[in-house]
Design a protein around this motif. Structure first.
Motif, mmCIF file in Angstrom:
data_model
loop_
_atom_site.group_PDB
_atom_site.id
_atom_site.type_symbol
_atom_site.label_atom_id
_atom_site.label_comp_id
_atom_site.label_asym_id
_atom_site.label_seq_id
_atom_site.Cartn_x
_atom_site.Cartn_y
_atom_site.Cartn_z
ATOM 1 N N TYR A 46 0.657 -1.513 -0.250
ATOM 2 C CA TYR A 46 -0.122 -0.267 0.160
ATOM 3 C C TYR A 46 0.837 1.327 -0.091
ATOM 4 C CZ TYR A 46 -3.754 -3.116 1.338
ATOM 5 O OH TYR A 46 -4.257 -4.401 1.770
ATOM 6 N N ARG A 47 0.008 1.954 -0.899
ATOM 7 C CA ARG A 47 0.937 3.359 -0.541
ATOM 8 C C ARG A 47 0.095 4.071 0.807
ATOM 9 N NH1 ARG A 47 4.133 6.449 -3.729
ATOM 10 N NH2 ARG A 47 3.692 5.092 -5.464
ATOM 11 N N ILE A 48 1.231 4.490 1.643
ATOM 12 C CA ILE A 48 0.953 5.701 2.996
ATOM 13 C C ILE A 48 1.235 7.406 2.014
ATOM 14 C CG2 ILE A 48 0.880 5.933 5.358
ATOM 15 C CD1 ILE A 48 0.139 3.825 5.116
ATOM 16 N N TYR A 116 9.698 -5.314 7.515
ATOM 17 C CA TYR A 116 8.734 -4.870 8.913
ATOM 18 C C TYR A 116 7.239 -4.495 7.757
ATOM 19 C CZ TYR A 116 13.031 -2.751 11.322
ATOM 20 O OH TYR A 116 14.003 -2.610 11.905
ATOM 21 N N LEU A 117 6.600 -4.566 9.075
ATOM 22 C CA LEU A 117 4.965 -4.874 8.328
ATOM 23 C C LEU A 117 4.459 -3.722 8.993
ATOM 24 C CD1 LEU A 117 5.096 -8.286 8.284
ATOM 25 C CD2 LEU A 117 5.615 -7.500 6.640
ATOM 26 N N TYR A 118 3.194 -3.472 8.253
ATOM 27 C CA TYR A 118 2.365 -2.218 8.419
ATOM 28 C C TYR A 118 1.404 -2.880 9.719
ATOM 29 C CZ TYR A 118 -0.078 2.112 8.124
ATOM 30 O OH TYR A 118 -0.830 3.044 8.503
ATOM 31 N N GLU A 126 -4.834 3.441 -1.397
ATOM 32 C CA GLU A 126 -3.792 2.656 -2.129
ATOM 33 C C GLU A 126 -3.483 1.607 -2.305
ATOM 34 O OE1 GLU A 126 -1.694 4.681 -6.145
ATOM 35 O OE2 GLU A 126 -1.947 5.653 -3.989
ATOM 36 N N THR A 127 -3.671 0.969 -2.736
ATOM 37 C CA THR A 127 -3.428 -0.184 -3.186
ATOM 38 C C THR A 127 -1.963 -0.095 -3.768
ATOM 39 O OG1 THR A 127 -4.727 -1.869 -2.249
ATOM 40 C CG2 THR A 127 -3.208 -2.928 -3.932
ATOM 41 N N ILE A 128 -0.485 -0.501 -4.147
ATOM 42 C CA ILE A 128 0.493 -0.444 -5.126
ATOM 43 C C ILE A 128 0.614 -2.296 -5.977
ATOM 44 C CG2 ILE A 128 2.598 -0.501 -5.891
ATOM 45 C CD1 ILE A 128 2.817 1.101 -3.203
ATOM 46 N N PRO A 129 -0.507 -2.252 -6.965
ATOM 47 C CA PRO A 129 -0.834 -3.634 -7.663
ATOM 48 C C PRO A 129 0.319 -4.361 -7.987
ATOM 49 C CG PRO A 129 -2.152 -1.904 -8.678
ATOM 50 C CD PRO A 129 -1.364 -0.952 -7.977
ATOM 51 N N ASN A 134 7.968 2.550 -6.971
ATOM 52 C CA ASN A 134 9.359 2.729 -7.146
ATOM 53 C C ASN A 134 9.644 4.881 -6.150
ATOM 54 O OD1 ASN A 134 10.231 0.936 -7.902
ATOM 55 N ND2 ASN A 134 8.303 1.567 -9.389
ATOM 56 N N GLY A 135 9.345 5.393 -5.110
ATOM 57 C CA GLY A 135 8.944 6.155 -4.745
ATOM 58 C C GLY A 135 7.313 7.172 -4.647
#
Length: 135
Positions: A46-48, A116-118, A126-129, A134-135
């Motif tokens: 996921y994107r934080i 390291y897990l959230y 937002e999921t990063i499919p 990549n930033g």
């Protein structure tokens, strides 16, 4: 929850600690370890905001992509990175938790590695499919 009684010199990173990033903690990781290979683990990314968060899901078909390192002095390196990742002594309070998970490398080897897990709900994130940050 982290099981700090377990030991492994391996660390898997999937976000701002990867080689493509130039922050002070990524540099410290590179200086304190040896890059072994790119790898994946089953889960979702996921994107934080400017950083990602991963959830480990052992039965998932989705994969989180990242890099595997062998730390030269694991205790010292992890202590430093725990601060960066906001791991707390009471695991329920931390933004991330550090756990040992199974990581599969590009050459099909499996490693028991710290990651390291959230440690927060992912609802609405937002999921990063493709599982690659990549930033």
């Amino acid at each position: 929850m982290s099981d700090y009684s377990e030991e492994t010199p391996f660390l898997f990173v999937y976000g701002t600690l990867k080689r493509a990033f130039d922050n002070p903690f990524a540099k410290k990781l590179r200086n304190a370890s040896t890059f072994l290979d790119e790898g994946t683990f089953p889960g979702l990314l996921y994107r934080i905001s400017w950083y990602p968060a991963a959830i480990y899901l052992p039965e998932s078909d989705s994969r989180v992509q990242g890099e595997l390192y062998r730390m030269h002095a694991p205790r010292q390196t992890l202590k430093l990175l725990d601060e960066y990742e906001e791991v707390m002594p009471d695991w329920k309070e931390g933004l991330f938790v550090r756990k040992i998970i199974k990581v599969l490398t590009g050459d099909e080897r499996t490693f028991s590695s710290w990651a390291y897990l959230y440690n927060r709900p992912v609802d609405g994130l937002e999921t990063i499919p493709d599982g690659k940050f990549n930033g």
